[in-house]
Design an enzyme around this catalytic site. Structure first.
Site, PDB file in Angstrom:
ATOM      1  N   ARG A 108     -17.910 -46.907 -29.545  1.00  0.00           N
ATOM      2  CA  ARG A 108     -17.015 -45.642 -29.620  1.00  0.00           C
ATOM      3  C   ARG A 108     -16.474 -45.466 -28.192  1.00  0.00           C
ATOM      4  NH1 ARG A 108     -13.389 -44.570 -31.702  1.00  0.00           N
ATOM      5  NH2 ARG A 108     -14.485 -45.255 -33.418  1.00  0.00           N
ATOM      6  N   LYS A 156      -0.455 -33.682 -14.977  1.00  0.00           N
ATOM      7  CA  LYS A 156      -0.795 -33.350 -16.094  1.00  0.00           C
ATOM      8  C   LYS A 156      -1.690 -34.207 -16.979  1.00  0.00           C
ATOM      9  CE  LYS A 156       3.151 -30.071 -16.821  1.00  0.00           C
ATOM     10  NZ  LYS A 156       4.313 -29.639 -17.271  1.00  0.00           N
ATOM     11  N   LYS A 209       6.789 -25.702  -5.672  1.00  0.00           N
ATOM     12  CA  LYS A 209       7.222 -25.314  -7.149  1.00  0.00           C
ATOM     13  C   LYS A 209       7.830 -24.024  -6.907  1.00  0.00           C
ATOM     14  CE  LYS A 209       6.465 -27.576 -10.388  1.00  0.00           C
ATOM     15  NZ  LYS A 209       5.252 -27.819 -10.990  1.00  0.00           N
ATOM     16  N   GLU A 239      11.144 -27.876  -5.972  1.00  0.00           N
ATOM     17  CA  GLU A 239      11.869 -27.657  -7.014  1.00  0.00           C
ATOM     18  C   GLU A 239      12.999 -26.515  -7.181  1.00  0.00           C
ATOM     19  OE1 GLU A 239      10.257 -25.124 -10.921  1.00  0.00           O
ATOM     20  OE2 GLU A 239       8.985 -26.853 -10.369  1.00  0.00           O
ATOM     21  N   ASP A 244      15.108 -29.084 -12.028  1.00  0.00           N
ATOM     22  CA  ASP A 244      14.100 -28.610 -13.391  1.00  0.00           C
ATOM     23  C   ASP A 244      14.780 -27.939 -14.411  1.00  0.00           C
ATOM     24  OD1 ASP A 244      11.313 -28.184 -14.691  1.00  0.00           O
ATOM     25  OD2 ASP A 244      11.943 -26.100 -14.169  1.00  0.00           O
TER      26      ASP A 244
END
Length: 286
Positions: free
Chosen positions: A106, A142, A174, A204, A225
């Protein structure tokens, strides 16, 4: 060495991840089902085979899972990372103690299916973007906690490239950084004053006006963006080679071609690591 050669991850990075997954699964008493049913000396032959089309990644992790349970188990990888498979293709062949095969099964499949899903999702975007421009598909931060190095390797197995690995290897300013700093210009100036000369600075931007500000103080890269393809084309023209251009924001297989056609250098996509579907691979006694 050719640029497209996929180098394996060092075992030093992979083994702790696999070991932690095995410890989680084995718990306090080990595999009480297998140990109760299968005699200690029983041997078996088995294969891990694909049940759908896809691109393989994670074979090293799967192999290590079996080897950690029993080093005497023979593990042969027949379709390595980056290989394309169709239903029925054998990926890994196993021979040895049955208990080891069944106990590690597994964890090995969880990693192999998950990472192959990342590779397959990446490959789908690479193929969709290729006819429309030079843009490379890149991943983001992410990622699944604890699996970042493995998932970023899977992106490379699918033909993509990697963005920064963590907060410490590049500056990425950002929107919230900009807000707190009081603007793009002061944010870039502060970053440049505090980082070494080899550290790249990316910022960004949401508008062409912000892009002009970033260029005015020499940003090394700009993250464009959520811009439309038309705005992206204007942005690429404005940059005119002065910085690396990266498009981001809700990009999928249907939209990636138009984004690539804008002329951007990079297309970053978070979902290829945070929510790509697994590839169905199964282990069967041979």
């Amino acid at each position: 060495m050719p640029d497209d050669v996929l180098l394996p991850l060092p075992r030093l990075l992979v083994e702790p991840v696999v070991r932690a997954a095995l410890l989680e699964d084995l718990g306090r008493a080990g595999d009480i089902t297998t140990d109760a049913i299968i005699p200690a000396g029983e041997r078996m032959e088995a294969v891990i085979a694909s049940r759908q089309d896809g691109v393989i990644a994670g074979t090293d992790a799967a192999a290590i899972a079996f080897e950690l349970i029993d080093p005497s188990l023979s593990v042969t990888v027949e379709r390595g990372d980056g290989a394309r498979v169709v239903p029925g293709d054998t990926v890994i062949r196993l021979s040895g103690p049955a208990r080891a095969v069944l106990t590690a099964e597994r964890v090995a499949l969880n990693l192999l299916c998950r990472l192959s899903g990342v590779a397959t999702a990446t490959a789908s975007l690479v193929e969709a973007a290729r006819p429309h421009g030079k843009a490379r598909i890149v991943c983001t931060r992410k990622t699944t906690p604890g699996l970042r190095a493995l998932e970023k390797h899977a992106v490379r197995a699918g033909g993509g490239s990697n963005h920064r690995f963590g907060l410490d290897d590049a500056v990425l300013i950002k929107d919230n950084h900009v807000t707190v700093a009081g603007g793009i210009v002061p944010a870039i100036e502060r970053a440049r004053a505090r980082t070494g000369h080899l550290v790249k600075i990316e910022v960004e931007v949401d508008t062409l006006a912000q892009l002009e500000q970033a260029l005015s103080v020499g940003a090394d890269a700009v993250l464009l963006d959520n811009m439309s393809p038309d705005t992206l084309r204007q942005a690429v023209a404005m940059v005119d080679g002065r910085a690396v251009t990266e498009a981001s924001g809700r990009i999928n297989r249907e939209t990636v071609g138009a984004v690539a056609a804008s002329g951007v250098d990079l297309i970053s996509v978070g979902w290829i690591t945070h929510s790509s579907a697994i590839i169905d691979l199964g282990l069967d006694a041979a």
